[in-house]
Design a protein around this motif. Structure first.
Motif, PDB file in Angstrom:
ATOM      1  N   ARG A  74      73.334   2.358  79.261  1.00 20.24           N
ATOM      2  CA  ARG A  74      72.402   3.445  78.761  1.00 20.24           C
ATOM      3  C   ARG A  74      71.052   2.813  79.111  1.00 20.24           C
ATOM      4  O   ARG A  74      70.320   3.457  78.427  1.00 20.24           O
ATOM      5  CB  ARG A  74      72.770   3.462  77.145  1.00 20.24           C
ATOM      6  N   HIS A  75      70.941   1.991  79.910  1.00 23.37           N
ATOM      7  CA  HIS A  75      69.576   1.367  80.193  1.00 23.37           C
ATOM      8  C   HIS A  75      69.285   1.589  81.847  1.00 23.37           C
ATOM      9  O   HIS A  75      70.383   1.443  82.530  1.00 23.37           O
ATOM     10  CB  HIS A  75      69.213   0.179  79.805  1.00 23.37           C
ATOM     11  N   THR A 108      60.607  -6.321  76.190  1.00 24.51           N
ATOM     12  CA  THR A 108      61.167  -5.000  76.982  1.00 24.51           C
ATOM     13  C   THR A 108      60.955  -5.362  78.420  1.00 24.51           C
ATOM     14  O   THR A 108      61.744  -4.560  79.349  1.00 24.51           O
ATOM     15  CB  THR A 108      60.423  -3.634  76.514  1.00 24.51           C
ATOM     16  N   VAL A 133      64.474   0.293  80.584  1.00 23.85           N
ATOM     17  CA  VAL A 133      63.991   1.599  79.811  1.00 23.85           C
ATOM     18  C   VAL A 133      65.525   2.438  79.241  1.00 23.85           C
ATOM     19  O   VAL A 133      66.368   2.301  79.924  1.00 23.85           O
ATOM     20  CB  VAL A 133      63.374   2.595  80.916  1.00 23.85           C
ATOM     21  N   ASP A 134      65.405   3.258  78.358  1.00 24.22           N
ATOM     22  CA  ASP A 134      66.271   4.128  77.685  1.00 24.22           C
ATOM     23  C   ASP A 134      66.553   5.124  78.865  1.00 24.22           C
ATOM     24  O   ASP A 134      65.571   5.854  78.948  1.00 24.22           O
ATOM     25  CB  ASP A 134      66.149   4.516  76.439  1.00 24.22           C
ATOM     26  N   SER A 137      65.482   8.676  77.087  1.00 22.45           N
ATOM     27  CA  SER A 137      63.907   8.749  76.607  1.00 22.45           C
ATOM     28  C   SER A 137      63.080   8.422  77.845  1.00 22.45           C
ATOM     29  O   SER A 137      61.685   8.731  77.889  1.00 22.45           O
ATOM     30  CB  SER A 137      63.481   8.236  75.394  1.00 22.45           C
ATOM     31  N   ARG A 139      61.527   5.532  78.044  1.00 20.08           N
ATOM     32  CA  ARG A 139      60.723   4.808  77.657  1.00 20.08           C
ATOM     33  C   ARG A 139      61.408   3.386  77.534  1.00 20.08           C
ATOM     34  O   ARG A 139      62.406   3.206  77.234  1.00 20.08           O
ATOM     35  CB  ARG A 139      60.647   5.176  75.874  1.00 20.08           C
ATOM     36  N   PRO A 140      60.307   2.139  77.476  1.00 19.23           N
ATOM     37  CA  PRO A 140      60.937   1.127  77.397  1.00 19.23           C
ATOM     38  C   PRO A 140      61.487   0.622  76.061  1.00 19.23           C
ATOM     39  O   PRO A 140      61.350   1.426  74.886  1.00 19.23           O
ATOM     40  CB  PRO A 140      59.656   0.023  77.401  1.00 19.23           C
ATOM     41  N   THR A 141      62.603  -0.286  76.230  1.00 19.50           N
ATOM     42  CA  THR A 141      63.371  -0.498  75.228  1.00 19.50           C
ATOM     43  C   THR A 141      63.519  -2.084  75.105  1.00 19.50           C
ATOM     44  O   THR A 141      63.579  -2.698  76.119  1.00 19.50           O
ATOM     45  CB  THR A 141      64.716   0.177  75.263  1.00 19.50           C
ATOM     46  N   PRO A 142      63.863  -2.674  73.840  1.00 19.07           N
ATOM     47  CA  PRO A 142      64.167  -4.116  73.910  1.00 19.07           C
ATOM     48  C   PRO A 142      65.357  -4.560  74.715  1.00 19.07           C
ATOM     49  O   PRO A 142      66.263  -3.781  74.769  1.00 19.07           O
ATOM     50  CB  PRO A 142      64.268  -4.184  72.189  1.00 19.07           C
TER      51      PRO A 142
END
Length: 155
Positions: A74-75, A108, A133-134, A137, A139-142
């Motif tokens: 998912r990333h 991230t 990133v997700d 979205s 967007r950066p994700t942890p």
């Protein structure tokens, strides 16, 4: 489709690594490449853009090794920054070895260090910052808790 705002500034892209990128002993993860005739410029040496492709091969191979050990479908991994230092020309034909390792981990993002070697000589080094990133979205994700220790093993 709207474009998300730019990534925030990453603090992990400023400092030099605590090891010599031009030293083959700094790397445990290796990818083999070869110089293609179409990598050459009119002068007969490898074009600077081809150096980037060799470094990409090493980075992608490292990322695939991470994905084999911990699934994170998912990333996506996106490039934020890359800095290349050209140390010597490379000619055709030649075998190129790409040493790749992680330099530091952020929340991230992470910094990857790489070296291009022909024989025992380093011809270029690179530092790059990648961001997780997700996929939905953008967007950066942890970095997930199960991925972080696997990544630490590549430091």
């Amino acid at each position: 489709m709207s474009v998300p705002p730019p990534f925030p500034s990453a603090s992990s892209d400023a400092a030099d690594p605590p090891f010599d990128l031009a030293d083959a002993g700094s790397y445990r993860f290796w990818t083999d490449e070869h110089v293609r005739f179409n990598d050459l410029d009119p002068v007969g040496h490898v074009n600077n853009n081809a150096f980037g492709v060799y470094f990409e091969s090493g980075r992608v191979a490292l990322h695939q090794a991470l994905r084999r050990r911990v699934g994170f479908d998912r990333h996506a991994i996106v490039m934020r920054k890359i800095t290349l230092d050209y140390l010597a020309e490379i000619t055709y034909p030649n075998a190129v070895r790409v040493g790749t390792r992680l330099v530091r981990l952020g929340r991230t993002s992470w910094t990857t260090g790489s070296g291009l070697f022909v024989g025992g000589r380093c011809h270029a080094t690179a530092l790059s910052v990648s961001v997780l990133v997700d996929v939905d979205s953008h967007r950066p994700t942890p970095i997930p808790d199960d991925l972080r220790p696997v990544m630490e093993s590549f430091l």
